[in-house]
Design an enzyme around this catalytic site. Sequence first.
Site, PDB file in Angstrom:
ATOM      1  N   ARG A 118      55.896  28.132  54.833  1.00  0.00           N
ATOM      2  CA  ARG A 118      57.216  28.402  54.259  1.00  0.00           C
ATOM      3  C   ARG A 118      57.478  29.891  54.437  1.00  0.00           C
ATOM      4  NH1 ARG A 118      55.515  27.805  47.841  1.00  0.00           N
ATOM      5  NH2 ARG A 118      53.752  29.199  47.992  1.00  0.00           N
ATOM      6  N   ASN A 156      63.187  31.282  46.906  1.00  0.00           N
ATOM      7  CA  ASN A 156      61.911  31.271  46.183  1.00  0.00           C
ATOM      8  C   ASN A 156      61.037  32.411  46.672  1.00  0.00           C
ATOM      9  OD1 ASN A 156      60.385  29.423  44.246  1.00  0.00           O
ATOM     10  ND2 ASN A 156      58.849  29.746  45.834  1.00  0.00           N
ATOM     11  N   GLU A 157      60.568  33.209  45.732  1.00  0.00           N
ATOM     12  CA  GLU A 157      59.584  34.252  46.013  1.00  0.00           C
ATOM     13  C   GLU A 157      59.866  34.970  47.341  1.00  0.00           C
ATOM     14  OE1 GLU A 157      55.677  32.538  45.488  1.00  0.00           O
ATOM     15  OE2 GLU A 157      55.872  32.682  43.323  1.00  0.00           O
ATOM     16  N   GLU A 310      57.148  30.079  36.576  1.00  0.00           N
ATOM     17  CA  GLU A 310      56.074  29.207  37.075  1.00  0.00           C
ATOM     18  C   GLU A 310      54.745  29.685  36.526  1.00  0.00           C
ATOM     19  OE1 GLU A 310      55.551  29.031  41.276  1.00  0.00           O
ATOM     20  OE2 GLU A 310      57.676  28.771  41.685  1.00  0.00           O
ATOM     21  N   GLU A 358      49.545  21.903  48.640  1.00  0.00           N
ATOM     22  CA  GLU A 358      49.189  22.170  47.239  1.00  0.00           C
ATOM     23  C   GLU A 358      48.848  20.893  46.471  1.00  0.00           C
ATOM     24  OE1 GLU A 358      50.574  26.327  46.047  1.00  0.00           O
ATOM     25  OE2 GLU A 358      52.411  25.140  46.146  1.00  0.00           O
ATOM     26  N   PHE A 360      46.123  19.804  45.408  1.00  0.00           N
ATOM     27  CA  PHE A 360      45.182  19.990  44.306  1.00  0.00           C
ATOM     28  C   PHE A 360      45.632  21.055  43.312  1.00  0.00           C
ATOM     29  CE2 PHE A 360      42.275  17.602  47.041  1.00  0.00           C
ATOM     30  CZ  PHE A 360      41.857  16.680  46.102  1.00  0.00           C
ATOM     31  N   HIS A 361      46.860  21.524  43.466  1.00  0.00           N
ATOM     32  CA  HIS A 361      47.390  22.444  42.450  1.00  0.00           C
ATOM     33  C   HIS A 361      47.721  21.581  41.228  1.00  0.00           C
ATOM     34  CE1 HIS A 361      49.553  26.170  41.230  1.00  0.00           C
ATOM     35  NE2 HIS A 361      50.111  25.298  40.411  1.00  0.00           N
TER      36      HIS A 361
HETATM   37  C1  GLA Z   1      54.339  30.010  43.970  1.00  0.00           C
HETATM   38  C2  GLA Z   1      55.467  29.174  44.510  1.00  0.00           C
HETATM   39  C3  GLA Z   1      55.330  27.707  44.244  1.00  0.00           C
HETATM   40  C4  GLA Z   1      53.883  27.265  44.371  1.00  0.00           C
HETATM   41  C5  GLA Z   1      53.047  28.095  43.453  1.00  0.00           C
HETATM   42  C6  GLA Z   1      51.606  27.654  43.340  1.00  0.00           C
HETATM   43  O1  GLA Z   1      54.577  30.615  42.783  1.00  0.00           O
HETATM   44  O2  GLA Z   1      56.731  29.597  44.089  1.00  0.00           O
HETATM   45  O3  GLA Z   1      56.139  27.019  45.154  1.00  0.00           O
HETATM   46  O4  GLA Z   1      53.487  27.384  45.695  1.00  0.00           O
HETATM   47  O5  GLA Z   1      53.087  29.415  43.894  1.00  0.00           O
HETATM   48  O6  GLA Z   1      50.827  28.034  44.398  1.00  0.00           O
END
Ligand code: GLA
Length: 680
Positions: A118, A156-157, A310, A358, A360-361
Amino acid sequence: MTNPRMDGFRNRVGGLAFGGDYNPEQWDPDVWREDVRLMRQAGVNVVSLGVFAWASLEPEPGRYEFGWMDEVMDLLHDNGIAVDLATPTAAPPVWLTHLHPEVFPIMADGEPFGFGNRLHYDPSSPIYRRYAADITTRLAERYSFHPALVMWHISNEYGPTAYNEASSVNFRHWLKRRYGDLGTLNEAWTTRFWSQVYTDWDQIEVPDIPRAWMNPSRILDFKRFTSDALLECYVAERDIVRSFRDDIPVMTNFMRFYRNADYWKWAPEEDVAALDIYPDPARPDSHVSAAFQFDLFRSLKGGQPWMLMEQAASAVSQWKLNVVKEPGRMRLGSLQAVSRGADSVMFFQWRAGRGGQERFHSAMLPHSGPGSRTFGEVTALGREVELLAAVAGTTARAEVAVLFDWNGWWGLEEVGGLPRNDFSYADTVMRHYTPLWEHHYAVDVVSPRGDLAPYKVLIVPNAYLIDDHGVEAITAFAHAGGTVVMSFFSGVVDECNRVRPDGYPGAFRHLIGAKIDEYWPARPGERFTVRFAHGRTASADWWREDVHLETGTALATYADGLLEGRAAVIANAYGSGRVVYFATLLEEAAFGAMLLGQVEAAGVENRFGDVPAHVECSVRQDAQHEYLFLLNHDAERGAAVRLPGGGRDLLTGTPATGEVTLPPLGAVVIQRALQASQAA
Ligand code: GLA
């Protein structure tokens, strides 16, 4: 200052927001129905929808599939769950990168980023921006007036650094705006060194792939530019959604200790600052670093509440070893964020994915389903978050501020060519913050452009690069009676990364009352002994300065080595204020004690002086009430804390007076009515 958009958000949510990222595009519609049922059971009131859903919304260029999102928006609304709707622009679909491979960012190794992750976009690419604007417009057209919508979550981020041709073009525009003419740029970048003089704007490129020593002023400007180029992307999307409807708050989510975006510049463009944070449960001090981030995020918009956007319900999946959060740890971390000003407790993500990077997150609803430990803890937390509704909108007050500056960070860590090149800005900031945290002092974080008037003490960790405005503000703060605690290698260069004239530390020579002849980084393993006025000694290492006192006096001197007898810590009276300057890296205990001594001497209030360090104490307040948060971070030891007065325990609903007992990992939140005089 209140923000009517955020007031509207709080009214709609009815207190603190509780929920997480929701990715229904990865699941069948039957699952959606189970999701909303379980969301209600857990007390979820907001979800972030569609964060990476571009390929599901626009599977082919110009062909949109909004049916599934219509259904999900309606379903959520029918179940009383509001939507923080994301623009999906952090993950461009594969068709876009095939049609226009130039949107891929060229990375520092000279290779395009490629597909399958991403954030694979060059923020300066006009093509990326055009497609991002289009999908944003479509979403805004369709959902701006949907009754579920409470917030816009832009992308996002934000993060990519790109070395593309489009970045060079945009960099040149940025430089023209900053410097106006080439002569000024050449001067600012000291381009006569190594014959780098530019005679035409078109000769300027983004810095080459960092294979060798690059011009340090050019690198610094490239960092500034990258942050601004990303910000341009955010602002463009924000303005699109605002053009449809102006009363919905707009934000994007930031990260902890993130170097590529200057959040002081970003925060004013948002209605609320929002943080994603993943403290490592395997690290015993990760909650202290989290506390600093929470204080930073509260400070980004001048003390307004911020959003915990988050966090993980248990383990993450991005590290080599992903340790679970032991029972109670997730609750405590959530309450910790709230205690320091968060108006939400949100997670990545609602339901654990079956596949993808992700898988296993952890999630609010893990693979093991509603019978799991985590879902039980999430549901219990949801009930507690509801009980804390009164806290929403309140803020915190501090008399101590820590300076935090992205420009200074870049100067220390990005440019090279310094007396030593292993500075860690995050480490130095945490070294200064930790003793304050351990002794329960309320701390704000300030930028060099921030308002210093509310504070008694300003802490300045290794401010190597600082602009004239920052220098004047710090100097005026001390002159007016403030206490400045500053550590070594501060005030050395100007905003162009040029050494300030008239000896070190050019910016602060009068402030610290000393001239520094040379910086003396320590040899590997070299240690020194430092002696204080009363004969006590402590060890120091890593750094020394060849200090020549002017108006300053020595609080401590070296007891050995070539600088024996010379000042290692300086005190200087400046105007009506006082400055203490650490010219070496003192061992932690001695450094902490001296720093706290200054804070105490400045008359900073400490209501929790007797409370053990493992019980974090903080206060939020509004005009009528204060809310005392006591959080025991120790998993084995309980603690008893004497309350400063009676109140009501919001989590149990019972009166609280005298002493409260906290079990291991326990928490209490006490609401107390304020006298009119205290609320002022
Ligand atoms: C970031 C992202 C999420 C996810 C988390 C957990 O904060 O914004 O999409 O990937 O990490 O890894």
